[in-house]
Design an enzyme around this catalytic site. Structure first.
Site, mmCIF file in Angstrom:
data_model
loop_
_atom_site.group_PDB
_atom_site.id
_atom_site.type_symbol
_atom_site.label_atom_id
_atom_site.label_comp_id
_atom_site.label_asym_id
_atom_site.label_seq_id
_atom_site.Cartn_x
_atom_site.Cartn_y
_atom_site.Cartn_z
ATOM 1 N N HIS A 98 9.609 46.700 10.663
ATOM 2 C CA HIS A 98 8.958 45.219 10.060
ATOM 3 C C HIS A 98 7.298 45.442 10.282
ATOM 4 C CE1 HIS A 98 12.165 41.514 11.769
ATOM 5 N NE2 HIS A 98 11.944 42.334 10.332
ATOM 6 N N LYS A 111 19.872 29.371 10.214
ATOM 7 C CA LYS A 111 19.944 30.169 11.722
ATOM 8 C C LYS A 111 19.531 29.609 12.873
ATOM 9 C CE LYS A 111 19.470 34.504 8.513
ATOM 10 N NZ LYS A 111 18.361 35.615 8.708
ATOM 11 N N ARG A 151 16.787 48.631 3.748
ATOM 12 C CA ARG A 151 17.427 49.831 4.704
ATOM 13 C C ARG A 151 18.989 51.038 4.202
ATOM 14 N NH1 ARG A 151 18.644 45.429 9.805
ATOM 15 N NH2 ARG A 151 19.322 44.658 7.342
ATOM 16 N N SER A 210 16.469 42.672 13.622
ATOM 17 C CA SER A 210 17.077 42.309 14.651
ATOM 18 C C SER A 210 17.876 41.601 15.534
ATOM 19 C CB SER A 210 15.750 40.912 14.549
ATOM 20 O OG SER A 210 14.713 40.720 13.508
#
Length: 162
Positions: free
Chosen positions: A17, A41, A90, A128
């Site tokens: 990040h 979440k 990514r 994460s």
């Protein structure tokens, strides 16, 4: 003024990040990191804790601000008078999801572009979720997050695990 928002949950914030934030800050006059409260979440850290962590991590980056938001990223971008939404990629699996979101956002707000930054190779594997999993088993996460974040995660894991 070129303003971008970089929205995410950042639970926890990683070196990946930070890499995207730093690079975005070189492309835009102002980068507003938007910390999302996502009711779907169950984050490890509260939104306030995530904002504070990101503020500390980015305090030396000129033109970077950190704010909490709820709702759609594109609405947050509008409220910030942003020209762009920054997203990190990514892998190809990220691209499929992010492309769909970018196209949807383009319909909702044609004046706001999405800018994809390919994650630096050294962080391409990092998420994460991976950081939380390694930490939950007592693994060393210092190569994934700044030292102060690793300490915050350790404390949080201890309080959660009892």
């Amino acid at each position: 003024m070129r303003i971008a928002v970089y929205p995410g949950t950042f639970d926890p914030m990683t070196f990946g990040h930070l890499d995207v934030i730093q690079r975005a800050s070189e492309l835009f006059d102002k980068v507003i990191v938007g910390v999302l409260h996502n009711s779907v979440k169950s984050p490890l850290f509260s939104a306030e804790e995530r904002v504070n962590i990101l503020k500390k991590a980015t305090e030396d980056l000129p033109g970077v601000e950190v704010e909490f938001f709820q709702g759609l990223a594109v609405d947050f971008a509008k409220s910030c008078n942003a020209n762009a939404i920054v997203r990190g990629l990514r892998a190809i699996t990220d691209f499929e999801y992010e492309l769909q979101m970018a196209q949807t956002n383009r319909i909702l707000a044609p004046e706001i572009d999405t800018v994809f930054l390919i994650t630096s190779l050294e962080y391409a594997y990092l998420s994460s979720t991976t950081v939380k999993e390694v930490a939950s088993f007592g693994g060393d996460i210092h190569r994934f997050v700044p030292d102060f974040v690793a300490e915050e995660i350790r404390k949080k894991m201890e309080s959660v695990q009892g």
